[in-house]
Motif scaffolding. Structure first.
Motif, PDB file in Angstrom:
ATOM      1  N   GLU A   1       0.834  -1.210   0.000  1.00 35.64           N
ATOM      2  CA  GLU A   1       0.000   0.000   0.000  1.00 35.64           C
ATOM      3  C   GLU A   1       0.865   1.256   0.000  1.00 35.64           C
ATOM      4  OE1 GLU A   1      -2.589  -0.787   3.318  1.00 35.64           O
ATOM      5  OE2 GLU A   1      -4.023  -1.868   2.051  1.00 35.64           O
ATOM      6  N   GLY A   2       1.986   1.201   0.696  1.00 32.61           N
ATOM      7  CA  GLY A   2       2.928   2.320   0.671  1.00 32.61           C
ATOM      8  C   GLY A   2       3.508   2.535  -0.712  1.00 32.61           C
TER       9      GLY A   2
ATOM     10  N   LYS B   1      -3.898   7.277  -8.426  1.00 35.31           N
ATOM     11  CA  LYS B   1      -3.148   7.665  -7.214  1.00 35.31           C
ATOM     12  C   LYS B   1      -4.036   7.853  -5.987  1.00 35.31           C
ATOM     13  CE  LYS B   1       1.368   9.264  -8.056  1.00 35.31           C
ATOM     14  NZ  LYS B   1       2.206   8.173  -7.740  1.00 35.31           N
ATOM     15  N   CYS B   2      -5.202   8.396  -6.158  1.00 35.14           N
ATOM     16  CA  CYS B   2      -6.078   8.697  -5.015  1.00 35.14           C
ATOM     17  C   CYS B   2      -7.016   7.544  -4.666  1.00 35.14           C
ATOM     18  CB  CYS B   2      -6.890   9.961  -5.306  1.00 35.14           C
ATOM     19  SG  CYS B   2      -5.853  11.422  -5.477  1.00 35.14           S
ATOM     20  N   THR B   3      -6.901   6.433  -5.354  1.00 40.28           N
ATOM     21  CA  THR B   3      -7.757   5.284  -5.066  1.00 40.28           C
ATOM     22  C   THR B   3      -7.003   4.291  -4.193  1.00 40.28           C
ATOM     23  OG1 THR B   3      -7.049   4.075  -7.032  1.00 40.28           O
ATOM     24  CG2 THR B   3      -8.955   5.536  -7.276  1.00 40.28           C
ATOM     25  N   PRO B   4      -7.737   3.526  -3.397  1.00 39.97           N
ATOM     26  CA  PRO B   4      -7.055   2.518  -2.575  1.00 39.97           C
ATOM     27  C   PRO B   4      -6.575   1.348  -3.436  1.00 39.97           C
ATOM     28  CG  PRO B   4      -9.431   2.412  -2.252  1.00 39.97           C
ATOM     29  CD  PRO B   4      -9.171   3.583  -3.150  1.00 39.97           C
ATOM     30  N   LEU B   5      -5.565   0.675  -2.953  1.00 35.87           N
ATOM     31  CA  LEU B   5      -5.045  -0.512  -3.634  1.00 35.87           C
ATOM     32  C   LEU B   5      -6.058  -1.643  -3.482  1.00 35.87           C
ATOM     33  CD1 LEU B   5      -2.819  -2.183  -5.012  1.00 35.87           C
ATOM     34  CD2 LEU B   5      -1.823  -2.543  -2.755  1.00 35.87           C
TER      35      LEU B   5
ATOM     36  N   TRP C   1       2.069   1.634  -3.462  1.00 35.71           N
ATOM     37  CA  TRP C   1       0.947   2.075  -4.300  1.00 35.71           C
ATOM     38  C   TRP C   1       0.781   3.582  -4.215  1.00 35.71           C
ATOM     39  CZ3 TRP C   1      -1.968   0.405  -8.113  1.00 35.71           C
ATOM     40  CH2 TRP C   1      -3.180   1.038  -8.398  1.00 35.71           C
ATOM     41  N   LYS C   2       0.834   4.109  -3.008  1.00 33.42           N
ATOM     42  CA  LYS C   2       0.671   5.557  -2.821  1.00 33.42           C
ATOM     43  C   LYS C   2       1.761   6.327  -3.564  1.00 33.42           C
ATOM     44  CE  LYS C   2      -1.666   5.262   1.594  1.00 33.42           C
ATOM     45  NZ  LYS C   2      -1.526   5.308   3.035  1.00 33.42           N
ATOM     46  N   GLU C   3       2.928   5.727  -3.636  1.00 38.76           N
ATOM     47  CA  GLU C   3       4.054   6.412  -4.261  1.00 38.76           C
ATOM     48  C   GLU C   3       4.132   6.192  -5.775  1.00 38.76           C
ATOM     49  OE1 GLU C   3       8.840   6.829  -3.435  1.00 38.76           O
ATOM     50  OE2 GLU C   3       7.550   5.855  -1.961  1.00 38.76           O
TER      51      GLU C   3
ATOM     52  N   ASP D   1      -0.981   7.764 -12.343  1.00 34.37           N
ATOM     53  CA  ASP D   1      -1.564   9.052 -11.947  1.00 34.37           C
ATOM     54  C   ASP D   1      -3.081   9.008 -11.839  1.00 34.37           C
ATOM     55  OD1 ASP D   1       0.912  10.229 -11.709  1.00 34.37           O
ATOM     56  OD2 ASP D   1       0.931  10.967 -13.783  1.00 34.37           O
TER      57      ASP D   1
ATOM     58  N   ALA E   1       1.645   4.425  -7.929  1.00 33.34           N
ATOM     59  CA  ALA E   1       0.434   4.106  -8.689  1.00 33.34           C
ATOM     60  C   ALA E   1       0.334   5.014  -9.913  1.00 33.34           C
ATOM     61  CB  ALA E   1      -0.803   4.284  -7.815  1.00 33.34           C
TER      62      ALA E   1
END
Length: 155
Positions: free
Chosen positions: A57-58, A69-73, A60-62, A66, A64
């Motif tokens: 998840e970390g 980017k604001c969606t959860p994994l 993914w935040k970095e 564009d 993912a």
């Protein structure tokens, strides 16, 4: 970051987790010959999975795309992972029972370590496979290239 670099980061984290929780099982089996499972409970893979998920998840935040980017994994291959690991879970359950239950003969001869070693080996393999499937699912999400799991629907 290139996909191969992300893959390498994932593999390194997998190995770190396996080393952290399983250590050197061969050395342990040969030198210590433990007669009990100690901290190797059947839910240990779930604990490791949760730690690996937090790591992914970390990433993914970095890294993912564009647009995401604001969606959860989201791990989409849960059904595939379950199909892959169901048989392993049954083997682990049986091996756990054998490792925990010591017969009188095993107590006298101090040979339960064989059952314990087998159980720990299965748990390690199961965890390794679980992390690998999670990694591949994660990489599919990062790249947008998903496997065709129609081949698994008939099973």
């Amino acid at each position: 970051m290139a996909i191969e670099q992300i893959r390498t980061l994932c593999k390194e984290k997998e190995q770190e987790l396996l080393n952290k929780y399983f250590g050197n099982l061969v050395k342990e089996a040969a030198q210590e010959q433990p007669e009990t499972i100690r901290a190797y409970s059947k839910d240990l893979p779930l604990k490791i999975e949760a730690e690996y998920r937090a790591f992914l998840e970390g990433l993914w935040k970095e890294y993912a795309p564009d647009a995401l980017k604001c969606t959860p994994l989201v791990f989409e291959e849960q059904k595939l992972r379950k199909l892959m690991t169901d048989d392993d879970r049954e083997l682990i359950d049986e091996a756990h029972k054998e490792a925990v239950e010591q017969t009188l003969w095993e107590r006298i001869t101090k040979t339960n370590h064989k059952d314990v070693t087998y159980y720990k080996g299965l748990l390690n393999e199961y965890t390794r496979d679980l992390l690998m499937v999670m990694r591949e699912d994660f990489l599919e999400e990062i790249t947008g290239h998903h496997i065709d799991n129609k081949a698994f629907e008939d099973d």
